[in-house]
Enzyme design. Sequence first.
Site, PDB file in Angstrom:
ATOM      1  N   ASN A 298      35.276  42.490  61.359  1.00 44.00           N
ATOM      2  CA  ASN A 298      36.689  42.838  61.593  1.00 44.00           C
ATOM      3  C   ASN A 298      37.110  44.077  60.805  1.00 44.00           C
ATOM      4  OD1 ASN A 298      37.211  40.789  63.440  1.00 44.00           O
ATOM      5  ND2 ASN A 298      37.597  39.290  61.833  1.00 44.00           N
TER       6      ASN A 298
ATOM      7  N   LEU B 259      36.739  43.486  49.678  1.00 42.49           N
ATOM      8  CA  LEU B 259      36.398  42.611  48.552  1.00 42.49           C
ATOM      9  C   LEU B 259      36.612  41.137  48.860  1.00 42.49           C
ATOM     10  CD1 LEU B 259      36.495  45.366  47.073  1.00 42.49           C
ATOM     11  CD2 LEU B 259      37.634  44.228  45.176  1.00 42.49           C
TER      12      LEU B 259
ATOM     13  N   PHE C  42      40.440  38.581  41.387  1.00 43.75           N
ATOM     14  CA  PHE C  42      40.135  39.139  40.066  1.00 43.75           C
ATOM     15  C   PHE C  42      39.876  40.651  40.159  1.00 43.75           C
ATOM     16  CE2 PHE C  42      36.114  39.658  37.350  1.00 43.75           C
ATOM     17  CZ  PHE C  42      36.795  40.159  36.264  1.00 43.75           C
TER      18      PHE C  42
ATOM     19  N   LYS D 273      31.550  32.919  57.261  1.00 45.97           N
ATOM     20  CA  LYS D 273      32.467  33.589  58.201  1.00 45.97           C
ATOM     21  C   LYS D 273      33.173  34.756  57.516  1.00 45.97           C
ATOM     22  CE  LYS D 273      34.055  29.947  61.332  1.00 45.97           C
ATOM     23  NZ  LYS D 273      35.196  29.024  61.544  1.00 45.97           N
TER      24      LYS D 273
ATOM     25  N   ASP E 120      43.809  36.160  56.866  1.00 43.12           N
ATOM     26  CA  ASP E 120      42.414  35.758  56.703  1.00 43.12           C
ATOM     27  C   ASP E 120      41.556  36.758  57.475  1.00 43.12           C
ATOM     28  OD1 ASP E 120      39.904  34.583  57.114  1.00 43.12           O
ATOM     29  OD2 ASP E 120      40.737  32.553  57.002  1.00 43.12           O
TER      30      ASP E 120
ATOM     31  N   THR F 151      30.588  40.408  36.602  1.00 43.15           N
ATOM     32  CA  THR F 151      31.703  41.147  36.003  1.00 43.15           C
ATOM     33  C   THR F 151      32.694  40.130  35.435  1.00 43.15           C
ATOM     34  OG1 THR F 151      31.369  42.898  37.615  1.00 43.15           O
ATOM     35  CG2 THR F 151      33.482  42.874  36.497  1.00 43.15           C
TER      36      THR F 151
ATOM     37  N   TYR G 152      26.542  32.340  50.603  1.00 41.84           N
ATOM     38  CA  TYR G 152      27.027  33.549  49.938  1.00 41.84           C
ATOM     39  C   TYR G 152      25.970  34.656  50.024  1.00 41.84           C
ATOM     40  CZ  TYR G 152      29.114  36.360  46.137  1.00 41.84           C
ATOM     41  OH  TYR G 152      29.680  37.355  45.382  1.00 41.84           O
TER      42      TYR G 152
ATOM     43  N   THR H 192      41.124  32.033  46.871  1.00 40.29           N
ATOM     44  CA  THR H 192      40.885  31.973  45.417  1.00 40.29           C
ATOM     45  C   THR H 192      41.789  32.938  44.659  1.00 40.29           C
ATOM     46  OG1 THR H 192      39.082  33.556  45.723  1.00 40.29           O
ATOM     47  CG2 THR H 192      38.464  31.236  45.527  1.00 40.29           C
ATOM     48  N   GLY H 193      42.487  33.785  45.383  1.00 39.12           N
ATOM     49  CA  GLY H 193      43.362  34.755  44.720  1.00 39.12           C
ATOM     50  C   GLY H 193      44.599  34.079  44.148  1.00 39.12           C
TER      51      GLY H 193
HETATM   52  N1  LIG Z   1      33.240  39.107  39.978  1.00 36.31           N
HETATM   53  C1  LIG Z   1      31.949  39.307  40.067  1.00 36.31           C
HETATM   54  O1  LIG Z   1      31.238  39.179  39.081  1.00 36.31           O
HETATM   55  C2  LIG Z   1      31.329  39.736  41.374  1.00 36.31           C
HETATM   56  C3  LIG Z   1      29.936  39.952  41.397  1.00 36.31           C
HETATM   57  C4  LIG Z   1      29.374  40.326  42.608  1.00 36.31           C
HETATM   58  C5  LIG Z   1      30.123  40.538  43.733  1.00 36.31           C
HETATM   59  N2  LIG Z   1      31.470  40.319  43.667  1.00 36.31           N
HETATM   60  C6  LIG Z   1      32.232  40.494  44.914  1.00 36.31           C
HETATM   61  O2  LIG Z   1      33.449  41.151  44.657  1.00 36.31           O
HETATM   62  C7  LIG Z   1      34.475  40.615  45.495  1.00 36.31           C
HETATM   63  C8  LIG Z   1      35.658  40.156  44.641  1.00 36.31           C
HETATM   64  O3  LIG Z   1      35.213  39.159  43.735  1.00 36.31           O
HETATM   65  P1  LIG Z   1      36.184  38.490  42.669  1.00 36.31           P
HETATM   66  O4  LIG Z   1      35.390  38.161  41.482  1.00 36.31           O
HETATM   67  O5  LIG Z   1      37.389  39.323  42.534  1.00 36.31           O
HETATM   68  O6  LIG Z   1      36.495  37.123  43.407  1.00 36.31           O
HETATM   69  P2  LIG Z   1      37.904  36.390  43.650  1.00 36.31           P
HETATM   70  O7  LIG Z   1      37.569  35.052  44.209  1.00 36.31           O
HETATM   71  O8  LIG Z   1      38.763  36.471  42.456  1.00 36.31           O
HETATM   72  O9  LIG Z   1      38.546  37.311  44.769  1.00 36.31           O
HETATM   73  C9  LIG Z   1      38.273  37.178  46.129  1.00 36.31           C
HETATM   74  C10 LIG Z   1      39.570  37.341  46.878  1.00 36.31           C
HETATM   75  O10 LIG Z   1      39.306  37.262  48.280  1.00 36.31           O
HETATM   76  C11 LIG Z   1      40.289  36.420  48.878  1.00 36.31           C
HETATM   77  N3  LIG Z   1      39.678  35.866  50.095  1.00 36.31           N
HETATM   78  C12 LIG Z   1      38.650  35.001  50.198  1.00 36.31           C
HETATM   79  N4  LIG Z   1      38.364  34.751  51.487  1.00 36.31           N
HETATM   80  C13 LIG Z   1      39.244  35.494  52.210  1.00 36.31           C
HETATM   81  C14 LIG Z   1      39.466  35.660  53.595  1.00 36.31           C
HETATM   82  N5  LIG Z   1      38.724  35.025  54.517  1.00 36.31           N
HETATM   83  N6  LIG Z   1      40.460  36.498  53.984  1.00 36.31           N
HETATM   84  C15 LIG Z   1      41.251  37.137  53.083  1.00 36.31           C
HETATM   85  N7  LIG Z   1      41.080  37.005  51.760  1.00 36.31           N
HETATM   86  C16 LIG Z   1      40.085  36.196  51.327  1.00 36.31           C
HETATM   87  C17 LIG Z   1      40.591  35.382  47.818  1.00 36.31           C
HETATM   88  O11 LIG Z   1      41.808  34.711  48.020  1.00 36.31           O
HETATM   89  C18 LIG Z   1      40.574  36.236  46.566  1.00 36.31           C
HETATM   90  O12 LIG Z   1      41.840  36.799  46.294  1.00 36.31           O
HETATM   91  C19 LIG Z   1      33.842  39.487  46.306  1.00 36.31           C
HETATM   92  O13 LIG Z   1      33.495  39.982  47.577  1.00 36.31           O
HETATM   93  C20 LIG Z   1      32.605  39.150  45.519  1.00 36.31           C
HETATM   94  O14 LIG Z   1      31.585  38.661  46.358  1.00 36.31           O
HETATM   95  C21 LIG Z   1      32.090  39.907  42.515  1.00 36.31           C
END
Ligand SMILES: NC(=O)c1ccc[n+]([C@@H]2O[C@H](COP(=O)([O-])OP(=O)(O)OC[C@H]3O[C@@H](n4cnc5c(N)ncnc54)[C@H](O)[C@@H]3O)[C@@H](O)[C@H]2O)c1
Length: 330
Positions: free
Chosen positions: A107, A81, A21, A99, A66, A183, A153, A45-46
């Site tokens: 990494n 992210l 997202f 992890k 990953d 967000t 988390y 989750t992407g």
């Molecule tokens: N959206 C929010 O409200 C919010 C609030 C606080 C923090 N965040 C942080 O912002 C970041 C993005 O959040 P988001 O809402 O876009 O979530 P999201 O789940 O849409 O995006 C996370 C992305 O990371 C990828 N991913 C997960 N594990 C992975 C791995 N091991 N290796 C490679 N890719 C991996 C997923 O496939 C996905 O595309 C996250 O780190 C989240 O903790 C988001």
Amino acid sequence: MALSTDLGERRSVLVTGGAGFLGSFLSEELLGRGHDVLCVDNFYTGMKRNIEHLLDNPRFELLRHDITFPLSVETDQIYNLACPASPIHYQYDPVQTTKTSVHGAINMLDVARRTKARILQASTSEVYGDPTVHPQREEYWGNVNPLGPRACYDEGKRCAETLFFDYRRQFGLSIKVARIFNTYGPRMRPDDGRVISNFVVQALKGDPLTIYGDGSQTRSFCYVTDLISGLIALMDSDDEITGPINLGNPVEFTMRELADLIIDLSGSRSAILHQPLPEDDPRQRSPDIARARETLGWEPGIALRDGLRTTIGYFEELLSLGVNAGTGSQ
Ligand SMILES: NC(=O)c1ccc[n+]([C@@H]2O[C@H](COP(=O)([O-])OP(=O)(O)OC[C@H]3O[C@@H](n4cnc5c(N)ncnc54)[C@H](O)[C@@H]3O)[C@@H](O)[C@H]2O)c1
């Protein structure tokens, strides 16, 4: 080899979680500013549809990887992210979540160390846990249950912050830590269980809107493009500005107010259904963004009502395409 982190230059930027997202909006904005973007994502989750429109851009590259495994790439800046963000997804495989935050941070910090790239961590308001002070300032150390279902988390993100500051102290890295608050916007997953996607999908389907508890708990909601401009402002700030910096919208709404607004904007006839509060669900959460205002000159500008209109439009389109949805925690 890193070129430069000076403002105004074309940079090569690594965005982990770039198909998610926030990551997809960030990638789009960075491309729009003339940078090269390497999107690294394992599609946990992407969604491919989030970045489909970027694939033809010669400055955009996609790597399925990953981040819990080492990566060797050249880059000038790293936005880290990658991590599932919604409780349903991060609790599905909690060990992998930890992890991703901890091994993933190591990494990516190692990539930054080798390439001398600047690196930004997408941390979270969840590092404050169930806060005992309101609103939360960056000095507050938080109130996290290390054993509960959210700990994978919360504690993972806390450890990632520790690693960032240790890499700075030990190896002199240029680091930035953003603590992101709730967000919302287009490209959230309809099944991610977070309150805005839940309510919008329920309202559009004419199902009852599920409120956990009595609906008096509050949250603050930041529209995605506001958040992205905050992340970029932090990344491009002077080297001594490391954060942590809260990024979010300080205006609070109760769950009941939010439900009523979504019903109104979507023209829905849905009723409201109350269910028990999940474990460790914070009663109130809102950012103190004084530090972001002072150091970055940043504050959100998009009103909830306006952001919701766009978000509802997105979900309308998604549902018309037959993409399914579920419900979960707020
Ligand atoms: N959206 C929010 O409200 C919010 C609030 C606080 C923090 N965040 C942080 O912002 C970041 C993005 O959040 P988001 O809402 O876009 O979530 P999201 O789940 O849409 O995006 C996370 C992305 O990371 C990828 N991913 C997960 N594990 C992975 C791995 N091991 N290796 C490679 N890719 C991996 C997923 O496939 C996905 O595309 C996250 O780190 C989240 O903790 C988001």
